[in-house]
Design a protein around this motif. Structure first.
Motif, mmCIF file in Angstrom:
data_model
loop_
_atom_site.group_PDB
_atom_site.id
_atom_site.type_symbol
_atom_site.label_atom_id
_atom_site.label_comp_id
_atom_site.label_asym_id
_atom_site.label_seq_id
_atom_site.Cartn_x
_atom_site.Cartn_y
_atom_site.Cartn_z
ATOM 1 N N PHE A 55 0.844 -1.191 0.000
ATOM 2 C CA PHE A 55 0.000 0.000 0.000
ATOM 3 C C PHE A 55 0.876 1.237 0.000
ATOM 4 O O PHE A 55 2.020 1.206 0.462
ATOM 5 C CB PHE A 55 -0.877 0.039 1.273
ATOM 6 N N PHE A 56 0.331 2.344 -0.484
ATOM 7 C CA PHE A 56 0.992 3.628 -0.332
ATOM 8 C C PHE A 56 0.869 4.033 1.137
ATOM 9 O O PHE A 56 -0.069 3.627 1.829
ATOM 10 C CB PHE A 56 0.336 4.703 -1.217
ATOM 11 N N GLU A 57 1.803 4.859 1.614
ATOM 12 C CA GLU A 57 1.804 5.248 3.027
ATOM 13 C C GLU A 57 0.533 5.996 3.426
ATOM 14 O O GLU A 57 0.132 5.918 4.592
ATOM 15 C CB GLU A 57 3.036 6.086 3.354
ATOM 16 N N ASP A 58 -0.099 6.713 2.500
ATOM 17 C CA ASP A 58 -1.322 7.449 2.865
ATOM 18 C C ASP A 58 -2.561 6.555 2.895
ATOM 19 O O ASP A 58 -3.645 7.016 3.207
ATOM 20 C CB ASP A 58 -1.536 8.647 1.958
ATOM 21 N N GLU A 59 -2.402 5.279 2.588
ATOM 22 C CA GLU A 59 -3.520 4.338 2.612
ATOM 23 C C GLU A 59 -3.604 3.569 3.934
ATOM 24 O O GLU A 59 -4.566 2.845 4.172
ATOM 25 C CB GLU A 59 -3.399 3.337 1.465
#
Length: 63
Positions: A55-59
């Motif tokens: 996942f992307f860190e903002d997810e």
């Protein structure tokens, strides 16, 4: 975010398959990192069912 840290999936940016969509709201543990095409950094999360998805860190957020 560090390897071994417990996180929760809070959103999913892109259209993905149903099995990945079901991870929304679930928690898991960071097991590694992934360099994305754009040169960004993704986080590989391992869940209780032994599946791993990045996942992307903002997810995700730390819990």
């Amino acid at each position: 975010m560090e390897i071994g840290q417990k996180v929760k999936v809070i959103r999913i940016r892109d259209r993905v398959s149903a099995p990945i969509t079901r991870k929304l709201g679930q928690s898991g543990m960071i097991e590694g990192y992934k360099v994305t095409d754009g040169g960004g950094l993704g986080v590989v999360v391992k869940f209780d069912d032994n599946s791993s998805i990045w996942f992307f860190e903002d997810e995700i957020k730390a819990i």
